[in-house]
Design a protein around this motif. Structure first.
Motif, PDB file in Angstrom:
ATOM      1  N   GLY A  43      44.543  30.233  41.012  1.00 13.50           N
ATOM      2  CA  GLY A  43      43.917  31.420  41.579  1.00 13.50           C
ATOM      3  C   GLY A  43      44.857  32.593  41.701  1.00 13.50           C
ATOM      4  N   ASP A  90      40.518  37.828  34.211  1.00  6.94           N
ATOM      5  CA  ASP A  90      40.682  37.690  35.661  1.00  6.94           C
ATOM      6  C   ASP A  90      40.870  39.049  36.322  1.00  6.94           C
ATOM      7  OD1 ASP A  90      40.318  34.975  35.696  1.00  6.94           O
ATOM      8  OD2 ASP A  90      42.449  34.453  35.784  1.00  6.94           O
ATOM      9  N   SER A 112      39.377  34.253  43.160  1.00  9.26           N
ATOM     10  CA  SER A 112      39.989  33.488  44.246  1.00  9.26           C
ATOM     11  C   SER A 112      40.320  34.390  45.425  1.00  9.26           C
ATOM     12  CB  SER A 112      41.280  32.827  43.749  1.00  9.26           C
ATOM     13  OG  SER A 112      42.260  33.818  43.481  1.00  9.26           O
ATOM     14  N   ASP A 113      40.525  33.754  46.579  1.00  4.84           N
ATOM     15  CA  ASP A 113      40.940  34.508  47.769  1.00  4.84           C
ATOM     16  C   ASP A 113      42.276  35.203  47.527  1.00  4.84           C
ATOM     17  OD1 ASP A 113      38.684  33.645  49.098  1.00  4.84           O
ATOM     18  OD2 ASP A 113      39.702  32.019  50.174  1.00  4.84           O
ATOM     19  N   GLU A 114      43.170  34.533  46.780  1.00  3.59           N
ATOM     20  CA  GLU A 114      44.499  35.111  46.535  1.00  3.59           C
ATOM     21  C   GLU A 114      44.391  36.394  45.711  1.00  3.59           C
ATOM     22  OE1 GLU A 114      43.705  31.974  46.149  1.00  3.59           O
ATOM     23  OE2 GLU A 114      44.982  30.900  47.574  1.00  3.59           O
TER      24      GLU A 114
END
Length: 582
Positions: A164, A239, A527-529
């Motif tokens: 992530g 991404d 992702s949270d990251e």
């Protein structure tokens, strides 16, 4: 005669030593001088320069090697005094720094425990190992280092995706995260346009034009130039697109790609047709004829910026942004004087110039890079002087004028040369005043041609903003006062050069089409990251070039400097053994 001085265990980063070599080379009484770390690759450079000695053979990678070719032995002491003073000045300049310097990853993490990004600029043979360490610590990676094998890039990006995280690079020259310039970047106001793409002068040109047109950039996520190649599969680009799609402060997305692999490019476009926000794309080498749904395909970098700005300002998107008056009056060329020589410090700008010149010559728009030449046809040349071929053991041409100065003189001596085409790239990391540094060489070239009965035209563009440290308007003023034809962007400069030799690009009036049916479906979540990376200020561990902290500190962003040194003094065998023992 050759004189060799080895300073044991005296590591310095490569850019410092390149600039030191340039400073020492200006001393009188020296035939040649080279100062580098004694790595195996650098020893080959010493050999190629005719500066290899027995003392150098025994030196190790963590030793600084100074080799001087001079007839006067007294000059050796003068060189050493200059070297010592330079290194002392470097130490003093960092003495009042607003950040802590550490020597290990563990110490860096304990000093800045909430760090979320590693900016890595170590030599290429060590870069993947350090990037893997950063990923294992849960850090996103901005990988400035070049000469990283394609296989290592694929491994790093796949690993990051699974964790992530993002790997921006390798060879990631430019980025902007929440308004913070990274590596070589211009000072651009924050705004609603997000960029993801090839990370160098492509991002710089588009973001600087956006700024000059009154809009701003939310993020510019660099991918490295090979991200859309088959072995990589656009992992970082896709991404990054997902990140900007989920970023509430980004209203428009701009995508910049060097010539891509066809299937990878199609996969990226399929993803873009799932995005809810308007998107502007440029795939260098493609000459689009349509806009499709919410995806607006551009031909040039300037057009990319202008479409994004028009969308941001609620204006209609035009069918063509490249029309204009590029005529130069009273052109006087001798018979056979037909060639354009594009001498570029920026790789993406060079590629764009090659595409447009190839188009104007009727050769199509596909280009290839051979030995740094992005185009070479019947006297016409476009060369990327930042290519590895020209930077082995030398500073990048955005830092140092020497290589371009030599090419300018060679172009002037070529009786077929009608136009010399140049870029001046401003921003953090670049030369303090490249206009003043190159103008004596430009003026000499023009006067040399005139003395030989020829008019020589010099056309340039300046990639920068009014807030850059190098004085954008002053650069333009100095160039114009010296007779250089200065255009607002690279696209206009190339078209002006073409006009001088009686050529032009035949532009397409793009038609609008409905969005095509996508061939597949995509998950647009991140992702949270990654969400934290685009919604929070970066907190940075800078691994390598200390100069990269300048922009970070100026932006009041937390940073710790990891004063990196090669493990085991750079001894490859010992380094691998130590790595296995961990």
């Amino acid at each position: 005669m050759l004189y060799t001085i080895i300073k044991k265990n005296s590591y310095q980063d490569s850019i410092n030593l390149m600039l030191l070599t340039n400073a020492v080379s200006a001393m009188e009484g020296l035939e040649k001088v080279q100062i580098m770390m004694a790595t195996p690759a650098n020893k080959d450079i010493f050999k190629d320069a005719g500066l290899y000695t027995d003392e150098l053979k025994a030196a190790e990678s963590n030793d600084m090697a100074i080799v001087i070719d001079t007839k006067d032995e007294k000059k050796v002491e003068e060189v050493l005094e200059k070297v010592e003073q330079y290194l002392k000045d470097q130490s003093i300049s960092g003495g009042s720094q607003a950040f802590e310097t550490v020597r290990t990853w563990d110490r860096a993490q304990s000093t800045l425990p909430n760090a979320n990004l590693a900016l890595i600029s170590v030599p290429g043979q060590y870069a993947a190992e350090e990037a893997n360490k950063a990923l294992d610590m849960g850090l996103h990676v901005f990988l400035f280092s070049d000469n990283v094998p394609m296989g290592d890039e694929a491994q790093l990006k796949q690993k990051a995706h699974e964790k992530g995280l993002l790997v921006m690079g390798p060879d990631c020259g430019t980025g902007i995260l929440d308004g913070i310039p990274m590596a070589f970047a211009n000072v651009v106001q924050k705004g609603r346009i997000g960029i993801v793409g090839a990370s160098g002068t492509g991002i710089q040109e588009v973001s600087a034009i956006i700024d000059r047109l009154g809009e701003g950039v939310s993020h510019a996520i660099g991918t490295g130039g090979r991200d859309l190649k088959d072995p990589i599969g656009a992992i970082t680009m896709m991404d990054g697109i997902r990140a900007l799609e989920n970023h509430s402060q980004t209203d428009i997305i701009a995508v910049i790609s060097k010539p891509p692999a066809k299937e990878v490019r199609n996969q990226v476009v399929d993803l873009l047709h799932h995005v809810t926000k308007p998107v502007v794309t440029i795939f260098l080498g493609e000459k689009p004829e349509t806009y499709e749904g919410n995806v607006y395909q551009a031909y040039t970098l300037a057009e990319t910026a202008k479409i994004a700005v028009d969308i941001a300002q609620g204006k209609d998107v035009q069918a063509d942004y490249n029309a204009g008056d590029y005529e130069v009056k009273d052109v006087q060329l001798k018979q056979g004087q037909t060639a354009i020589k594009g001498l570029y410090s920026g790789g993406t700008l060079a590629s764009e110039a090659a595409v447009l010149l190839s188009d104007g010559l009727g050769l199509g728009t596909e280009i290839t890079n051979e030995d740094g030449y992005v185009l070479k046809h019947k006297g016409h040349e476009v060369v990327d002087l930042g290519d590895d071929k020209y930077t082995q053991g030398k500073p990048h041409p955005m830092i140092d004028p020497e290589t371009r100065a030599k090419f300018i003189l060679e172009a002037a001596k070529d009786e077929s040369t009608a136009v010399i085409l140049l870029d001046f790239v401003l921003g953090y990391g670049s030369h303090d005043d490249m206009a003043s540094a190159l103008l004596p060489h430009i003026e000499y070239a023009v006067s040399f041609a005139k003395e030989n009965g020829r008019e020589l035209y010099v056309v340039a563009s300046v990639c920068g903003t009014s807030n850059d440290p190098q004085d954008y308007e002053g650069h333009i003023k100095r160039l114009k006062e010296s007779g250089v034809i200065v255009k607002d962007n690279n696209n206009e400069a190339v078209r002006t050069a073409l006009s001088i030799v009686g050529l032009r690009v035949n532009d397409v009036q793009k038609q609008y089409k409905d969005k095509p049916q996508p061939r597949t479906t995509f998950n647009l979540t991140v992702s949270d990251e990654v969400m934290k990376l685009v919604t929070e200020k970066p907190r940075i561990i800078n691994v390598g070039l200390k100069s990269f902290t300048d922009a970070i500190v100026a932006s009041n962003v937390p940073v710790v400097q990891y004063d990196w040194r090669p493990i085991a003094g750079g001894n490859e065998k010992m380094r691998k053994i130590l790595s296995l023992l961990k």
